[in-house]
Scaffold this active site. Structure first.
Site, PDB file in Angstrom:
ATOM      1  N   LYS A 130       0.790  -1.121   0.123  1.00  8.05           N
ATOM      2  CA  LYS A 130       0.065  -0.099  -0.048  1.00  8.05           C
ATOM      3  C   LYS A 130       1.050   1.229   0.081  1.00  8.05           C
ATOM      4  CE  LYS A 130      -3.974   2.037   2.462  1.00  8.05           C
ATOM      5  NZ  LYS A 130      -4.668   1.942   3.354  1.00  8.05           N
ATOM      6  N   GLY A 131       0.527   2.261  -0.750  1.00  7.44           N
ATOM      7  CA  GLY A 131       1.388   3.328  -0.857  1.00  7.44           C
ATOM      8  C   GLY A 131       2.179   3.595  -2.162  1.00  7.44           C
ATOM      9  N   ASP A 147       7.454   2.350  -2.213  1.00 12.80           N
ATOM     10  CA  ASP A 147       7.405   3.731  -2.537  1.00 12.80           C
ATOM     11  C   ASP A 147       8.652   4.370  -1.817  1.00 12.80           C
ATOM     12  OD1 ASP A 147       6.220   3.059   0.075  1.00 12.80           O
ATOM     13  OD2 ASP A 147       4.546   4.115  -0.089  1.00 12.80           O
ATOM     14  N   ASP A 193      12.394   3.489   4.575  1.00 10.96           N
ATOM     15  CA  ASP A 193      12.658   4.573   5.595  1.00 10.96           C
ATOM     16  C   ASP A 193      13.682   3.784   6.613  1.00 10.96           C
ATOM     17  OD1 ASP A 193      12.963   6.223   7.811  1.00 10.96           O
ATOM     18  OD2 ASP A 193      10.650   6.329   8.064  1.00 10.96           O
ATOM     19  N   LYS A 211      15.433   6.666   2.525  1.00  9.57           N
ATOM     20  CA  LYS A 211      15.675   7.897   3.358  1.00  9.57           C
ATOM     21  C   LYS A 211      17.265   7.426   3.829  1.00  9.57           C
ATOM     22  CE  LYS A 211      11.393   9.258   5.039  1.00  9.57           C
ATOM     23  NZ  LYS A 211      10.494   9.457   6.319  1.00  9.57           N
ATOM     24  N   PHE A 232       9.915  13.453   7.090  1.00  8.95           N
ATOM     25  CA  PHE A 232       8.528  12.905   6.862  1.00  8.95           C
ATOM     26  C   PHE A 232       7.885  13.641   5.258  1.00  8.95           C
ATOM     27  CE2 PHE A 232       3.830  11.902   6.969  1.00  8.95           C
ATOM     28  CZ  PHE A 232       4.005  10.747   7.089  1.00  8.95           C
ATOM     29  N   ASP A 243       0.969   9.156   2.390  1.00  3.57           N
ATOM     30  CA  ASP A 243       0.127   9.706   3.152  1.00  3.57           C
ATOM     31  C   ASP A 243       0.351  10.258   4.356  1.00  3.57           C
ATOM     32  OD1 ASP A 243       0.066   7.196   4.186  1.00  3.57           O
ATOM     33  OD2 ASP A 243      -1.767   7.624   5.299  1.00  3.57           O
ATOM     34  N   ARG A 254      -2.191  11.413  -0.946  1.00  2.00           N
ATOM     35  CA  ARG A 254      -1.649  10.264  -1.665  1.00  2.00           C
ATOM     36  C   ARG A 254      -1.909  10.674  -3.010  1.00  2.00           C
ATOM     37  NH1 ARG A 254      -0.734   5.486   1.421  1.00  2.00           N
ATOM     38  NH2 ARG A 254      -2.270   5.150   2.774  1.00  2.00           N
TER      39      ARG A 254
HETATM   40  P1  IMP Z   1       9.813   1.470   6.874  1.00  2.00           P
HETATM   41  O1  IMP Z   1       9.656   0.070   7.657  1.00  2.00           O
HETATM   42  O2  IMP Z   1      10.491   2.352   8.226  1.00  2.00           O
HETATM   43  O3  IMP Z   1      11.285   1.453   6.219  1.00  2.00           O
HETATM   44  O4  IMP Z   1       8.827   2.238   6.477  1.00  2.00           O
HETATM   45  C1  IMP Z   1       8.261   1.857   5.161  1.00  2.00           C
HETATM   46  C2  IMP Z   1       7.054   2.227   4.914  1.00  2.00           C
HETATM   47  O5  IMP Z   1       6.620   3.253   5.904  1.00  2.00           O
HETATM   48  C3  IMP Z   1       6.841   2.843   3.500  1.00  2.00           C
HETATM   49  O6  IMP Z   1       6.441   1.765   2.701  1.00  2.00           O
HETATM   50  C4  IMP Z   1       5.845   3.821   3.651  1.00  2.00           C
HETATM   51  O7  IMP Z   1       4.348   3.288   3.440  1.00  2.00           O
HETATM   52  C5  IMP Z   1       5.685   4.501   5.275  1.00  2.00           C
HETATM   53  N1  IMP Z   1       6.508   5.562   5.164  1.00  2.00           N
HETATM   54  C6  IMP Z   1       7.857   5.719   5.491  1.00  2.00           C
HETATM   55  N2  IMP Z   1       8.396   7.184   5.491  1.00  2.00           N
HETATM   56  C7  IMP Z   1       7.423   7.592   5.235  1.00  2.00           C
HETATM   57  C8  IMP Z   1       6.928   9.106   5.097  1.00  2.00           C
HETATM   58  O8  IMP Z   1       7.848   9.954   5.023  1.00  2.00           O
HETATM   59  N3  IMP Z   1       5.838   9.654   4.747  1.00  2.00           N
HETATM   60  C9  IMP Z   1       4.680   8.719   4.460  1.00  2.00           C
HETATM   61  N4  IMP Z   1       4.887   7.620   4.763  1.00  2.00           N
HETATM   62  C10 IMP Z   1       6.184   6.876   5.070  1.00  2.00           C
HETATM   63 MG    MG Z   2       4.761   1.670   1.562  1.00  4.43          MG
END
Ligand code: IMP
Ligand code: MG
Length: 210
Positions: free
Chosen positions: A70-71, A127, A130, A158, A179, A186, A192
């Site tokens: 999703k995203g 997408d 992080d 990131k 962020f 979103d 989105r």
């Molecule tokens: P991670 O597990 O920390 O790598 O997070 C990954 C998921 O968190 C991504 O697939 C996004 O859906 C969401 N995400 C991470 N950073 C952002 C952001 O800056 N804005 C919105 N959604 C984010």
């Molecule tokens: Mg995602």
């Protein structure tokens, strides 16, 4: 063959504001702080990634099945039109964020793949990466299903926040650890549909309840 990501400056003294912020969704306009990646930059990057994927998978027997989170539905839709090979789609929906803008490390599978991926070439489209926790969980999960190959395409990653070492074969942009919203991403399910990637004004977090 690995593609090179476009690196955006992390120096906060550099103003990343695009002079004309198109009023794409007038209702969102007051909440947007600045555009980090413009619509044109995203589209150019998606085209480059699509070309690379088309070249790398050419001649591979078996269709590429693409799992998506999703995203990533916006990246998927645009990228799909730049991959000039037979291609199949499948979707996996996960949620890694609870109520805050920081990752929790807890990954919930909201929807699993519809199809088996054993013996198939799988390209996982994300997408943004992080902390990398979501991706590493998913890769581990998908590997147990014994695909022929498993690679990742992430539009953004990131910098300085990754907690897990990951091999991202197709990566679009490296962005500062802020962020962001737009282009599929979103805050509280809003933003989105913006065609660019932007940061939100600090006030926006206060009046928008997730
Ligand atoms: P991670 O597990 O920390 O790598 O997070 C990954 C998921 O968190 C991504 O697939 C996004 O859906 C969401 N995400 C991470 N950073 C952002 C952001 O800056 N804005 C919105 N959604 C984010
Ligand atoms: Mg995602």
């Amino acid at each position: 063959m690995h593609t090179r990501a476009m690196v955006l400056p992390t120096d906060s003294r550099i103003d990343l504001t695009v002079p004309t912020l198109a009023a794409h969704v007038p209702d969102y306009e007051d909440d947007i702080e600045k555009v980090l990646i413009s619509e044109q930059e995203i589209q150019d990057c998606i085209r480059r990634l699509g070309d690379q994927i088309s070249a790398d998978y050419k001649g591979e027997d078996g269709l590429i099945r693409v799992g998506v989170l999703k995203g990533a539905f916006v990246v998927m839709a645009d990228l799909a039109r730049h991959v000039r090979l037979p291609i199949e789609f499948d979707f996996m929906a996960v949620s890694s964020y609870g109520v805050a803008t920081k990752t929790s490390g807890v990954v919930r599978i909201l929807k699993d793949l519809d199809h088996e991926i054993e013996g198939r070439n799988v390209l996982l489209v994300e997408d943004i990466v992080d902390s990398g926790l979501t991706l590493s969980y998913l890769l581990k999960n998908l590997r147990t299903r014994r695909p022929k190959s498993l690679e990742v395409c992430a539009l953004m990653q990131k910098t300085d926040v990754q907690q897990v070492p990951l091999d991202i074969r197709y990566r679009g942009f490296e962005i500062p650890p802020v962020f962001i919203v737009g282009y599929g991403l979103d805050f509280g399910e809003r933003f989105r549909n913006l065609p660019y990637v932007a940061t939100l004004k600090p006030e926006a977090y206060e009046h928008l309840v997730q």
